[in-house]
Design a protein around this motif. Structure first.
Motif, PDB file in Angstrom:
ATOM      1  N   ARG A   1      -4.144   7.822   0.893  1.00  0.00           N
ATOM      2  CA  ARG A   1      -5.233   7.197   0.482  1.00  0.00           C
ATOM      3  C   ARG A   1      -5.178   7.324  -1.033  1.00  0.00           C
TER       4      ARG A   1
ATOM      5  N   ARG B   1     -11.904  -1.906  -2.940  1.00  0.00           N
ATOM      6  CA  ARG B   1     -11.895  -2.682  -1.601  1.00  0.00           C
ATOM      7  C   ARG B   1     -10.969  -4.025  -1.993  1.00  0.00           C
TER       8      ARG B   1
ATOM      9  N   HIS C   1      -7.418  -2.458  -1.182  1.00  0.00           N
ATOM     10  CA  HIS C   1      -7.121  -2.584   0.116  1.00  0.00           C
ATOM     11  C   HIS C   1      -7.026  -3.620   0.755  1.00  0.00           C
TER      12      HIS C   1
ATOM     13  N   HIS D   1      -3.126  -0.677   2.209  1.00  0.00           N
ATOM     14  CA  HIS D   1      -3.214   0.685   1.848  1.00  0.00           C
ATOM     15  C   HIS D   1      -4.755   1.260   1.770  1.00  0.00           C
ATOM     16  N   PRO D   2      -4.935   2.376   2.435  1.00  0.00           N
ATOM     17  CA  PRO D   2      -6.142   2.974   2.337  1.00  0.00           C
ATOM     18  C   PRO D   2      -6.625   3.326   0.859  1.00  0.00           C
ATOM     19  N   THR D   3      -7.758   3.157   0.640  1.00  0.00           N
ATOM     20  CA  THR D   3      -8.314   3.349  -0.692  1.00  0.00           C
ATOM     21  C   THR D   3      -9.727   3.992  -0.553  1.00  0.00           C
TER      22      THR D   3
ATOM     23  N   HIS E   1     -12.006   2.496   2.256  1.00  0.00           N
ATOM     24  CA  HIS E   1     -11.670   1.237   2.933  1.00  0.00           C
ATOM     25  C   HIS E   1     -10.278   1.814   3.593  1.00  0.00           C
ATOM     26  N   GLY E   2      -9.907   1.397   4.969  1.00  0.00           N
ATOM     27  CA  GLY E   2      -8.864   1.502   5.673  1.00  0.00           C
ATOM     28  C   GLY E   2      -8.676   2.860   5.983  1.00  0.00           C
TER      29      GLY E   2
END
Length: 70
Positions: free
Chosen positions: A3, A42, A45, A50-52, A69-70
């Motif tokens: 992340r 946001r 992502h 990719h997760p943030t 997010h994600g």
């Protein structure tokens, strides 16, 4: 997948937004800094998949994760 965290932290006289060691904005009001960091997380992502997330480093020393997010 790791992340990507966007940091919001105290930076006299205001608050700082940074990713890694790179400062993006300084001297912001706390609420504005959190809002901008959350929007950036946001958007990143949405565009990369990719997760943030956003980590807020409080004046008391605690760290709070928000806007994942994600």
């Amino acid at each position: 997948m790791k992340r990507t965290l966007i940091m919001v932290e105290p930076d006299q006289p205001g608050w700082l937004i940074r990713i890694g060691g790179i400062a993006l904005e300084r001297n912001l009001d706390k609420i504005i800094a959190i809002d901008r960091a959350t929007r950036l997380a946001r958007s990143r992502h949405d565009s990369t998949g990719h997760p943030t997330g956003v980590e807020v480093h409080m004046l008391c020393g605690k760290t709070i994760a928000i806007g994942l997010h994600g």
